[in-house]
Enzyme design. Structure first.
Site, PDB file in Angstrom:
ATOM      1  N   ASN A  65      -0.836   8.337  -5.194  1.00  0.00           N
ATOM      2  CA  ASN A  65      -1.320   6.963  -4.370  1.00  0.00           C
ATOM      3  C   ASN A  65      -0.406   6.653  -3.552  1.00  0.00           C
ATOM      4  O   ASN A  65      -0.810   6.002  -2.518  1.00  0.00           O
ATOM      5  CB  ASN A  65      -1.561   6.139  -5.913  1.00  0.00           C
ATOM      6  N   TYR A  67      -1.094   7.549  10.925  1.00  0.00           N
ATOM      7  CA  TYR A  67      -1.845   7.092   9.396  1.00  0.00           C
ATOM      8  C   TYR A  67      -3.133   7.958   9.081  1.00  0.00           C
ATOM      9  O   TYR A  67      -3.232   8.826   8.274  1.00  0.00           O
ATOM     10  CB  TYR A  67      -2.205   5.616   9.245  1.00  0.00           C
ATOM     11  N   LYS A  96      -3.958  11.268   6.578  1.00  0.00           N
ATOM     12  CA  LYS A  96      -5.185  11.304   5.493  1.00  0.00           C
ATOM     13  C   LYS A  96      -6.107  12.287   5.893  1.00  0.00           C
ATOM     14  O   LYS A  96      -6.869  12.741   5.114  1.00  0.00           O
ATOM     15  CB  LYS A  96      -5.965   9.787   5.767  1.00  0.00           C
TER      16      LYS A  96
HETATM   17  P1  NAD Z   1       0.369  -1.098  -0.983  1.00  0.00           P
HETATM   18  O1  NAD Z   1       1.194  -1.168   0.299  1.00  0.00           O
HETATM   19  O2  NAD Z   1       0.206  -2.516  -1.970  1.00  0.00           O
HETATM   20  O3  NAD Z   1       1.250  -0.140  -2.026  1.00  0.00           O
HETATM   21  C1  NAD Z   1       2.028   0.986  -1.699  1.00  0.00           C
HETATM   22  C2  NAD Z   1       2.517   1.580  -3.023  1.00  0.00           C
HETATM   23  O4  NAD Z   1       3.127   2.902  -2.554  1.00  0.00           O
HETATM   24  C3  NAD Z   1       3.470   0.827  -3.636  1.00  0.00           C
HETATM   25  O5  NAD Z   1       3.169   0.971  -4.862  1.00  0.00           O
HETATM   26  C4  NAD Z   1       4.908   1.438  -3.104  1.00  0.00           C
HETATM   27  O6  NAD Z   1       5.873   1.005  -4.077  1.00  0.00           O
HETATM   28  C5  NAD Z   1       4.727   2.964  -2.959  1.00  0.00           C
HETATM   29  N1  NAD Z   1       5.576   3.177  -2.084  1.00  0.00           N
HETATM   30  C6  NAD Z   1       5.640   2.965  -0.638  1.00  0.00           C
HETATM   31  N2  NAD Z   1       6.663   3.415   0.310  1.00  0.00           N
HETATM   32  C7  NAD Z   1       7.141   4.120  -0.854  1.00  0.00           C
HETATM   33  C8  NAD Z   1       8.313   5.411  -0.788  1.00  0.00           C
HETATM   34  N3  NAD Z   1       8.890   5.514   0.110  1.00  0.00           N
HETATM   35  N4  NAD Z   1       8.540   5.818  -2.149  1.00  0.00           N
HETATM   36  C9  NAD Z   1       7.655   5.853  -3.179  1.00  0.00           C
HETATM   37  N5  NAD Z   1       6.575   4.967  -3.320  1.00  0.00           N
HETATM   38  C10 NAD Z   1       6.481   4.263  -2.062  1.00  0.00           C
HETATM   39  O7  NAD Z   1      -0.659  -0.487  -0.562  1.00  0.00           O
HETATM   40  P2  NAD Z   1      -1.989  -0.077  -1.254  1.00  0.00           P
HETATM   41  O8  NAD Z   1      -3.155  -0.633  -0.410  1.00  0.00           O
HETATM   42  O9  NAD Z   1      -1.909  -0.252  -2.640  1.00  0.00           O
HETATM   43  O10 NAD Z   1      -2.053   1.625  -1.008  1.00  0.00           O
HETATM   44  C11 NAD Z   1      -2.131   2.786  -1.851  1.00  0.00           C
HETATM   45  C12 NAD Z   1      -2.777   3.656  -1.248  1.00  0.00           C
HETATM   46  O11 NAD Z   1      -4.176   3.347  -0.897  1.00  0.00           O
HETATM   47  C13 NAD Z   1      -2.139   4.360   0.128  1.00  0.00           C
HETATM   48  O12 NAD Z   1      -1.920   5.812   0.036  1.00  0.00           O
HETATM   49  C14 NAD Z   1      -3.009   3.967   1.248  1.00  0.00           C
HETATM   50  O13 NAD Z   1      -2.811   4.762   2.133  1.00  0.00           O
HETATM   51  C15 NAD Z   1      -4.325   3.850   0.502  1.00  0.00           C
HETATM   52  N6  NAD Z   1      -5.277   2.888   1.143  1.00  0.00           N
HETATM   53  C16 NAD Z   1      -5.230   1.871   1.375  1.00  0.00           C
HETATM   54  C17 NAD Z   1      -6.289   1.039   1.761  1.00  0.00           C
HETATM   55  C18 NAD Z   1      -6.116  -0.583   2.038  1.00  0.00           C
HETATM   56  O14 NAD Z   1      -6.878  -1.195   2.714  1.00  0.00           O
HETATM   57  N7  NAD Z   1      -5.105  -1.110   1.181  1.00  0.00           N
HETATM   58  C19 NAD Z   1      -7.283   1.665   2.351  1.00  0.00           C
HETATM   59  C20 NAD Z   1      -7.193   3.009   2.323  1.00  0.00           C
HETATM   60  C21 NAD Z   1      -6.485   3.672   1.444  1.00  0.00           C
END
Ligand code: NAD
Length: 249
Positions: free
Chosen positions: A91, A157, A161
Site C-alpha cells: 500500500n 504517479y 500505477k
Molecule cells: P498517505 O500519504 O497518507 O500514506 C502513505 C503511506 O506510505 C504512509 O503510511 C507512509 O508511511 C508510507 N510511505 C511513504 N513513503 C514511504 C517510504 N519511502 N517507505 C515506506 N513507506 C512509505 O497516503 P494514502 O492516501 O494513504 O496512500 C496510500 C496508497 O493509496 C498509496 O499507494 C496511494 O498512491 C494510494 N492512493 C491514494 C489515493 C488518495 O486519494 N489518497 C487515491 C488513490 C490511490
C-alpha cells in the site's frame, strides 16, 4: 469473521489508507504487521491500534521497501514473528504533481522506486514465503483510478500505477498455480494526507466530478481490500477493483 486467523503485512500501514486497512483486517480477525517508513511511526501506529483493539495481535516494523534484500529479510522475520504469512498489502506510495518541464529525474525515480520497485519487492518476498509454506495466500496492491485515465500533471504517479496494474495482471497468472491470488484496488479521491497538497479550489472542482458528491473515506478502501482478501472469493485473481464513487462510469 472474514480473515479469522490470517497473518497479514500492510506496507504504509501507519496512516491514511493503510492504517484503515489495518483496522479492518483486525476487526475481521487477522494478526497484522504494519510497515512504516520509520520504526518510530510504526511503533506509534501499533500503540494506536492496540488502544483501539486491546485483543489484537499487532506488530510494527520499518525497512527500506525499495531494497529487495531488505524486504525479503523483513518479511521473513515478520512471518516468523507472526507464525506465518497469508496476506500482503502493498500500500505504501507517494505522488508527485510537478508539470513535465519541471519534473526532475530524481523525482521520477523516487516515485518509481516506491510505487513500482517496492511493489515488485513485496510480491517477490511474499510469494517466496507463501510458496515455501505451500498454502497460497493473497497479495493486494493499492493502485489508483489514475491508471485508467492518467492525470494532467505529475506524470510519474499515473505511470507508476499503470505499471502496478500490469504487474498485478501478469503475476496473477504466474502465481495462480501456487494458490496465490493477486489483485489491486484502484481508489478515486480518498480523504488522506495525500490530498492535503491539492489547493482548495481544485479540490472543489474534483468533488463536482464525483457522482457520489464526496471523496472516499479510508475505511471504505479498507473494506474493499478485505473483500479482495476474503478466502471465499477463492477464484478471484488478476483484478483491479475500481472504487471511485462512480467517477469512471
Ligand atoms: P498517505 O500519504 O497518507 O500514506 C502513505 C503511506 O506510505 C504512509 O503510511 C507512509 O508511511 C508510507 N510511505 C511513504 N513513503 C514511504 C517510504 N519511502 N517507505 C515506506 N513507506 C512509505 O497516503 P494514502 O492516501 O494513504 O496512500 C496510500 C496508497 O493509496 C498509496 O499507494 C496511494 O498512491 C494510494 N492512493 C491514494 C489515493 C488518495 O486519494 N489518497 C487515491 C488513490 C490511490
Amino acid at each position: 469473521m472474514l480473515l479469522e486467523g490470517k497473518k497479514a503485512i500492510i506496507t504504509g500501514g501507519t496512516r491514511g489508507i493503510g492504517y484503515a486497512i489495518a483496522c479492518r483486517f483486525i476487526e475481521e480477525g487477522a494478526a497484522v504487521t504494519v510497515f512504516g517508513s520509520r520504526q518510530e511511526t510504526a511503533d506509534t501506529a501499533v500503540e494506536k491500534l492496540t488502544a483501539a483493539y486491546p485483543d489484537a495481535k499487532v506488530w510494527g516494523r520499518s525497512c527500506d521497501l525499495t531494497s529487495l534484500e531488505a524486504v525479503t529479510e523483513a518479511f521473513t522475520q515478520t512471518a516468523a514473528d507472526m507464525g506465518g504469512l497469508d496476506t500482503v498489502v502493498n500500500n505504501a506510495g507517494i505522488s508527485q504533481r510537478s508539470p513535465l518541464l519541471d519534473y526532475t529525474a530524481e523525482e521520477f525515480a523516487k516515485v518509481m522506486d516506491l510505487n513500482v520497485v517496492a511493489v515488485f519487492n513485496g510480491h517477490q518476498a511474499a510469494a517466496k514465503i507463501m510458496t515455501e509454506a505451500g498454502h497460497g495466500g493473497t497479495i493486494t496492491t493499492t493502485s489508483s483510478m489514475v491508471a485508467k485515465y492518467g492525470q494532467p500533471s505529475g506524470v510519474g504517479y499515473p505511470t507508476s500505477k499503470f505499471a502496478v496494474n500490469g504487474m498485478v495482471q501478469s503475476l496473477s497468472r504466474e502465481l495462480a498455480p501456487m494458490g496465490i491470488r493477486v489483485n489491486a484496488v484502484a481508489p478515486g479521491f480518498v480523504e488522506t494526507e495525500m490530498l492535503d497538497h491539492i489547493p482548495q479550489e481544485q479540490r472543489e472542482g474534483y468533488l463536482k466530478s464525483v457522482p457520489m458528491g464526496r471523496f472516499a473515506k479510508p475505511e471504505e478502501v479498507g473494506d474493499a481490500v478485505c473483500t479482495l482478501c476474503d478466502p471465499t472469493l477463492s477464484y478471484l485473481t488478476g483484478q483491479t477493483l475500481i472504487l471511485d464513487g462512480g467517477l469512471s462510469l
